[in-house]
Write a protein that holds these residues in place. Structure first.
Motif, PDB file in Angstrom:
ATOM      1  N   ILE A 195      41.187  75.962  20.476  1.00  0.00           N
ATOM      2  CA  ILE A 195      39.893  75.467  19.978  1.00  0.00           C
ATOM      3  C   ILE A 195      38.777  75.857  20.937  1.00  0.00           C
ATOM      4  O   ILE A 195      37.701  76.297  20.520  1.00  0.00           O
ATOM      5  N   TYR A 196      39.040  75.715  22.229  1.00  0.00           N
ATOM      6  CA  TYR A 196      38.044  76.067  23.242  1.00  0.00           C
ATOM      7  C   TYR A 196      37.658  77.540  23.156  1.00  0.00           C
ATOM      8  O   TYR A 196      36.470  77.882  23.050  1.00  0.00           O
ATOM      9  N   PHE A 197      38.648  78.418  23.190  1.00  0.00           N
ATOM     10  CA  PHE A 197      38.348  79.851  23.191  1.00  0.00           C
ATOM     11  C   PHE A 197      37.723  80.304  21.869  1.00  0.00           C
ATOM     12  O   PHE A 197      36.826  81.149  21.868  1.00  0.00           O
ATOM     13  N   LEU A 198      38.165  79.747  20.762  1.00  0.00           N
ATOM     14  CA  LEU A 198      37.551  80.079  19.474  1.00  0.00           C
ATOM     15  C   LEU A 198      36.097  79.619  19.447  1.00  0.00           C
ATOM     16  O   LEU A 198      35.214  80.352  18.981  1.00  0.00           O
ATOM     17  N   VAL A 201      34.076  79.168  22.062  1.00  0.00           N
ATOM     18  CA  VAL A 201      33.290  80.046  22.941  1.00  0.00           C
ATOM     19  C   VAL A 201      32.992  81.355  22.213  1.00  0.00           C
ATOM     20  O   VAL A 201      31.845  81.828  22.204  1.00  0.00           O
ATOM     21  N   PHE A 202      33.996  81.944  21.595  1.00  0.00           N
ATOM     22  CA  PHE A 202      33.812  83.211  20.897  1.00  0.00           C
ATOM     23  C   PHE A 202      32.750  83.090  19.808  1.00  0.00           C
ATOM     24  O   PHE A 202      31.835  83.921  19.724  1.00  0.00           O
ATOM     25  N   VAL A 203      32.864  82.060  18.973  1.00  0.00           N
ATOM     26  CA  VAL A 203      31.907  81.889  17.870  1.00  0.00           C
ATOM     27  C   VAL A 203      30.498  81.668  18.407  1.00  0.00           C
ATOM     28  O   VAL A 203      29.534  82.285  17.925  1.00  0.00           O
ATOM     29  N   LEU A 204      30.361  80.809  19.402  1.00  0.00           N
ATOM     30  CA  LEU A 204      29.030  80.521  19.943  1.00  0.00           C
ATOM     31  C   LEU A 204      28.395  81.742  20.600  1.00  0.00           C
ATOM     32  O   LEU A 204      27.208  82.002  20.418  1.00  0.00           O
ATOM     33  N   VAL A 205      29.190  82.497  21.352  1.00  0.00           N
ATOM     34  CA  VAL A 205      28.645  83.638  22.093  1.00  0.00           C
ATOM     35  C   VAL A 205      28.529  84.883  21.213  1.00  0.00           C
ATOM     36  O   VAL A 205      27.465  85.517  21.153  1.00  0.00           O
ATOM     37  N   GLU A 206      29.602  85.237  20.524  1.00  0.00           N
ATOM     38  CA  GLU A 206      29.635  86.496  19.782  1.00  0.00           C
ATOM     39  C   GLU A 206      28.985  86.413  18.404  1.00  0.00           C
ATOM     40  O   GLU A 206      28.389  87.382  17.947  1.00  0.00           O
ATOM     41  N   GLY A 211      25.246  84.341  19.294  1.00  0.00           N
ATOM     42  CA  GLY A 211      24.472  84.952  20.366  1.00  0.00           C
ATOM     43  C   GLY A 211      24.010  84.000  21.463  1.00  0.00           C
ATOM     44  O   GLY A 211      23.026  84.266  22.135  1.00  0.00           O
ATOM     45  N   LYS A 212      24.737  82.901  21.663  1.00  0.00           N
ATOM     46  CA  LYS A 212      24.365  81.936  22.701  1.00  0.00           C
ATOM     47  C   LYS A 212      24.785  82.440  24.076  1.00  0.00           C
ATOM     48  O   LYS A 212      25.685  83.260  24.211  1.00  0.00           O
ATOM     49  N   ASN A 213      24.138  81.935  25.094  1.00  0.00           N
ATOM     50  CA  ASN A 213      24.474  82.236  26.479  1.00  0.00           C
ATOM     51  C   ASN A 213      25.920  81.805  26.749  1.00  0.00           C
ATOM     52  O   ASN A 213      26.320  80.716  26.331  1.00  0.00           O
ATOM     53  N   PRO A 214      26.733  82.630  27.435  1.00  0.00           N
ATOM     54  CA  PRO A 214      28.130  82.276  27.684  1.00  0.00           C
ATOM     55  C   PRO A 214      28.327  80.957  28.444  1.00  0.00           C
ATOM     56  O   PRO A 214      29.278  80.224  28.171  1.00  0.00           O
ATOM     57  N   ILE A 215      27.441  80.648  29.363  1.00  0.00           N
ATOM     58  CA  ILE A 215      27.580  79.385  30.097  1.00  0.00           C
ATOM     59  C   ILE A 215      27.321  78.215  29.154  1.00  0.00           C
ATOM     60  O   ILE A 215      28.068  77.232  29.147  1.00  0.00           O
ATOM     61  N   PHE A 216      26.282  78.336  28.345  1.00  0.00           N
ATOM     62  CA  PHE A 216      26.004  77.316  27.340  1.00  0.00           C
ATOM     63  C   PHE A 216      27.178  77.209  26.367  1.00  0.00           C
ATOM     64  O   PHE A 216      27.635  76.108  26.039  1.00  0.00           O
ATOM     65  N   GLY A 217      27.659  78.357  25.896  1.00  0.00           N
ATOM     66  CA  GLY A 217      28.784  78.368  24.958  1.00  0.00           C
ATOM     67  C   GLY A 217      30.024  77.722  25.533  1.00  0.00           C
ATOM     68  O   GLY A 217      30.724  76.975  24.851  1.00  0.00           O
ATOM     69  N   SER A 218      30.276  77.986  26.802  1.00  0.00           N
ATOM     70  CA  SER A 218      31.434  77.398  27.462  1.00  0.00           C
ATOM     71  C   SER A 218      31.295  75.879  27.576  1.00  0.00           C
ATOM     72  O   SER A 218      32.255  75.140  27.349  1.00  0.00           O
ATOM     73  N   ALA A 219      30.108  75.417  27.915  1.00  0.00           N
ATOM     74  CA  ALA A 219      29.881  73.971  28.048  1.00  0.00           C
ATOM     75  C   ALA A 219      30.032  73.262  26.705  1.00  0.00           C
ATOM     76  O   ALA A 219      30.689  72.219  26.602  1.00  0.00           O
ATOM     77  N   VAL A 220      29.442  73.833  25.663  1.00  0.00           N
ATOM     78  CA  VAL A 220      29.556  73.235  24.329  1.00  0.00           C
ATOM     79  C   VAL A 220      31.006  73.288  23.855  1.00  0.00           C
ATOM     80  O   VAL A 220      31.525  72.316  23.280  1.00  0.00           O
ATOM     81  N   ALA A 221      31.677  74.391  24.118  1.00  0.00           N
ATOM     82  CA  ALA A 221      33.085  74.519  23.726  1.00  0.00           C
ATOM     83  C   ALA A 221      33.950  73.489  24.444  1.00  0.00           C
ATOM     84  O   ALA A 221      34.894  72.951  23.859  1.00  0.00           O
TER      85      ALA A 221
END
Length: 127
Positions: free
Chosen positions: A24-27, A29-34, A37-47
């Motif tokens: 769930i976490y990696f999916l 992050v992928f959806v948020l970033v790729e 187009g969200k910032n990876p740090i933001f995507g990681s925190a939300v994930a």
């Protein structure tokens, strides 16, 4: 036997939920970033937040067979914060204190933190 069969089976279920939570976490992050187009740090925190919530729901129902309460959710999040803090300190000590490769720290955290989190969740969060 050092550990009861019931406790061992709970730990196995906890581990399965952990694997699902990682997916769930990696999916997320992928959806948020790729995709968005969200910032990876933001995507990681939300994930991490998304993963933690799903981990709570799955562990509550599947692993511990417990009813929902906000008190249990807060306890679960507190245990997650303990795990997060332990992860930081273990990695810091292994990499900066002992000057070992970070993969050694990852190995230590992977072996230690899930056991501590499981015990805290079993005997405190979902008691």
């Amino acid at each position: 036997m050092l550990v009861s069969k019931e406790l061992f089976l709970k730990f196995i279920k906890y581990s399965v939920v952990g694997c699902i939570s990682i997916l769930i976490y990696f999916l997320s992050v992928f959806v948020l970033v790729e995709v968005f187009g969200k910032n990876p740090i933001f995507g990681s925190a939300v994930a991490f937040i998304i993963m933690s919530y799903f981990s709570f729901l799955l562990n509550r129902k599947f692993t511990f067979g417990s009813d929902f309460s906000y008190n249990k959710l807060l306890r679960f999040l507190a245990v997650s914060a303990v795990g997060f803090t332990l992860n930081f300190f273990i990695m810091f000590i292994v990499v900066n204190g002992f000057s070992l490769h970070y993969s050694i720290g990852e190995l230590v955290t992977t072996l230690v933190i899930p056991i501590i989190n499981f015990l805290l969740n079993n005997y405190w969060t979902f008691k």
